[in-house]
Write a protein that holds these residues in place. Structure first.
Motif, short mmCIF file in Angstrom:
data_model
loop_
_atom_site.label_atom_id
_atom_site.label_comp_id
_atom_site.label_asym_id
_atom_site.label_seq_id
_atom_site.Cartn_x
_atom_site.Cartn_y
_atom_site.Cartn_z
N GLY A 44 1.51 -12.76 13.03
CA GLY A 44 2.75 -12.93 13.76
C GLY A 44 3.98 -12.35 13.09
N GLU A 45 3.83 -11.83 11.87
CA GLU A 45 4.97 -11.24 11.16
C GLU A 45 5.07 -9.74 11.42
OE1 GLU A 45 5.86 -13.86 7.17
OE2 GLU A 45 4.31 -12.32 7.02
N THR A 46 6.25 -9.20 11.13
CA THR A 46 6.47 -7.76 11.17
C THR A 46 6.93 -7.29 9.81
OG1 THR A 46 7.05 -7.71 13.52
CG2 THR A 46 7.80 -5.86 12.18
N LEU A 47 6.17 -6.39 9.22
CA LEU A 47 6.55 -5.75 7.96
C LEU A 47 7.06 -4.35 8.26
CD1 LEU A 47 6.56 -5.41 4.81
CD2 LEU A 47 4.20 -4.54 5.05
N ALA A 48 8.29 -4.05 7.85
CA ALA A 48 8.83 -2.71 8.01
C ALA A 48 8.73 -1.96 6.69
CB ALA A 48 10.29 -2.78 8.46
N ILE A 49 8.31 -0.70 6.76
CA ILE A 49 8.19 0.15 5.57
C ILE A 49 9.18 1.29 5.73
CG2 ILE A 49 6.64 1.53 4.15
CD1 ILE A 49 4.30 -0.01 5.38
N VAL A 50 10.09 1.43 4.75
CA VAL A 50 11.13 2.45 4.83
C VAL A 50 11.15 3.29 3.56
CG1 VAL A 50 12.54 0.98 6.33
CG2 VAL A 50 12.93 0.96 3.86
N GLY A 51 11.79 4.44 3.68
CA GLY A 51 11.92 5.37 2.55
C GLY A 51 12.09 6.78 3.07
N GLU A 52 12.50 7.69 2.18
CA GLU A 52 12.69 9.08 2.57
C GLU A 52 11.37 9.74 2.94
OE1 GLU A 52 15.99 11.11 -0.04
OE2 GLU A 52 14.99 9.58 -1.25
N SER A 53 11.45 10.87 3.61
CA SER A 53 10.25 11.64 3.93
C SER A 53 9.52 12.00 2.65
CB SER A 53 10.64 12.93 4.68
OG SER A 53 11.24 12.62 5.91
N GLY A 54 8.21 11.83 2.66
CA GLY A 54 7.41 12.12 1.48
C GLY A 54 7.21 10.94 0.56
N CYS A 55 7.68 9.74 0.98
CA CYS A 55 7.54 8.58 0.10
C CYS A 55 6.17 7.91 0.23
CB CYS A 55 8.64 7.56 0.37
SG CYS A 55 8.45 6.64 1.91
N GLY A 56 5.39 8.28 1.25
CA GLY A 56 4.05 7.72 1.40
C GLY A 56 3.87 6.78 2.58
N LYS A 57 4.86 6.67 3.44
CA LYS A 57 4.79 5.73 4.56
C LYS A 57 3.63 6.04 5.50
CE LYS A 57 8.90 6.55 6.28
NZ LYS A 57 9.34 7.68 5.44
N SER A 58 3.55 7.30 5.92
CA SER A 58 2.49 7.66 6.88
C SER A 58 1.11 7.66 6.23
CB SER A 58 2.79 9.04 7.48
OG SER A 58 3.94 8.97 8.30
N THR A 59 1.04 7.97 4.95
CA THR A 59 -0.25 7.88 4.24
C THR A 59 -0.73 6.43 4.23
OG1 THR A 59 0.26 9.76 2.82
CG2 THR A 59 -1.44 8.25 2.05
N LEU A 60 0.19 5.52 3.97
CA LEU A 60 -0.16 4.10 3.98
C LEU A 60 -0.63 3.67 5.37
CD1 LEU A 60 -0.34 1.48 2.41
CD2 LEU A 60 2.09 1.07 2.90
N ALA A 61 -0.02 4.21 6.42
CA ALA A 61 -0.46 3.90 7.79
C ALA A 61 -1.89 4.34 8.00
CB ALA A 61 0.47 4.57 8.79
#
Length: 334
Positions: A44-61
Motif C-alpha cells: 500500500g505504500e509508494t516509494l519514489a526514486i529520484v536523481g539525475e539521468s544516469g543515476c540508475g533509476k531505470s536499471t533498478l526498475a
C-alpha cells in the motif's frame, strides 16, 4: 487503505554491472549501474526514486520487474526470494506479482494490435479464462481506468497520449499485481493530462491496495504521490526515508541541491527560495570512471579530504528520521 506492517518488497545490497567496450578491440570495462541499493516497502505504500539521468533509476526498475537479474544482493517480493533458484511456478507467480508501466505511451503499445488483443494477451498466457471471460475482464478494466468498453476494438493510434497511458496502466493491472513499477509514467504527457493520470493512479492504489515504485525526475509529482523517497546518485542511494520529512528537511547535500532547484508555484515563496538555491558545479561523472570515495565529492560544497578517499555508508539518523550516506551528516549527528 492502510499499509500492513510486513514488507512486501525487500531489496538488500542490489548490484548491477554491465560490460562495455574499451578504447581498443581487446579491452573490456565494467560499469556499475547499481551499487549496494537497499530498501523495503510495505503493502500500500509508494516509494519514489529520484536523481539525475544516469543515476540508475531505470536499471533498478528492470531489476525489480525481473527483466534483468542483479549481479549481487537479494530481492524478496511477497515472501519469495526473486534472486534464488526459482522453478517455473515461482517465476510465473513473481511475474504476476510485479508489473511495469513504461514512460512512452506511444512506444509501449503494439500499433498493429487492437486494444482488446493487447490487454487480453496476459490473460491468455497466464490464466485459464476462455475468450468470453477475457473480453469481460478487459472491458471491466477499461472502465476502471476511465475508458469505455467500446474501445476494445480500436487501435492505439486512435487514442491521445493520456488515453494510451491509461491503456498501458490497464495492461499492467490485468493480472492483479501487488506491486507496480512506474518508470516516468507521466513525463511524456501534457501537464493537465499528467494531473488526470496521477489522480487515476492514486485512486487505483487505494481501491486495489497497490504498492507503487514510482521513478521520476519531477519533484512536484513525487511530493504529490510518494510516501517514501529514495535519492540516488551515480548508482548509489544517498538518502532515503519519509517523503514529506525529506522535502521539509533534506540532509544530504545532493538532496538539498535537487530540492532547491524545483519550481515554486507560490509567488510569495519564490524570492526566498531563489536566495536559498544551491547550484551544482560540474557535470555528473562518467560511470566508467567514478570518483573515489564519495561519488558526489567533486560537486559537493562541503566535501572534505575524507570524502575523497572513503565511501560513506547509508546510516539511519534518529534526529532527522532518514537514512543518509554522508560523512558530514554523520559527524554532525554524533
Amino acid at each position: 487503505m492502510q499499509s500492513s506492517d510486513k514488507p512486501i518488497l525487500i531489496a538488500k545490497n542490489l548490484r548491477r554491472t554491465y560490460r562495455v567496450d574499451g578504447d581498443n578491440l581487446f579491452k573490456k570495462n565494467r560499469v556499475t549501474a547499481i551499487a549496494d541499493a537497499s530498501f523495503s516497502l510495505k503493502a500500500g505504500e509508494t516509494l519514489a526514486i529520484v536523481g539525475e539521468s544516469g543515476c540508475g533509476k531505470s536499471t533498478l526498475a528492470r531489476l525489480l520487474t525481473l527483466i534483468e537479474p542483479p549481479d549481487a544482493g537479494s530481492l524478496i517480493m511477497d515472501g519469495i526470494n526473486a534472486t534464488g533458484n526459482l522453478d517455473s511456478d515461482a517465476t510465473k507467480t513473481l511475474r504476476q506479482t510485479v508489473q511495469i508501466v513504461f514512460q512512452d505511451p506511444y512506444g509501449s503499445l503494439n500499433p498493429r494490435h487492437k486494444i482488446g488483443s493487447i490487454l487480453s494477451e496476459p490473460l491468455r498466457i497466464n490464466t485459464s479464462f476462455d475468450s468470453k471471460q477475457r473480453r469481460e475482464a478487459v472491458e471491466d478494466m477499461l472502465e476502471r481506468v476511465g475508458l469505455r468498453r467500446e474501445h476494445y476494438n480500436r487501435y492505439p493510434h486512435m487514442f491521445s497520449g493520456g488515453q494510451r497511458q491509461r491503456i498501458a496502466i490497464a495492461r499492467a493491472l490485468m493480472l492483479s499485481p501487488k506491486i507496480v513499477v512506474l518508470d516516468e509514467p507521466v513525463s511524456a504527457l501534457d501537464v493537465s493530462v499528467q494531473a488526470q493520470v496521477l489522480n487515476l493512479l492514486q485512486e487505483l492504489k487505494q481501491t486495489l491496495n497497490l504498492t507503487f515504485v514510482f521513478i521520476s525526475h519531477d519533484l512536484s509529482v513525487v511530493r504529490y504521490i510518494a510516501d517514501k523517497l529514495m535519492v540516488m546518485y551515480l548508482g548509489r542511494v544517498v538518502e532515503t526515508g519519509d517523503s514529506e520529512k525529506i522535502f521539509n528537511n533534506p540532509q544530504h547535500p545532493y538532496t538539498q541541491a535537487l530540492l532547491s532547484a524545483r519550481p515554486i508555484a507560490d509567488p510569495a515563496n519564490r524570492k526566498s527560495n531563489k536566495a536559498k538555491r544551491i547550484k551544482l558545479t560540474g557535470e555528473l561523472p562518467s560511470p566508467l570512471a567514478p570518483p573515489s570515495g564519495c561519488a558526489f565529492h567533486p560537486r559537493c560544497p562541503i566535501a572534505t579530504t575524507r570524502c575523497r578517499t572513503e565511501t560513506p555508508q547509508l546510516i539511519h539518523h534518529e534526529s532527522n528520521a532518514s537514512d543518509v550516506a554522508c560523512h558530514a551528516v554523520q559527524q554532525k549527528s554524533t
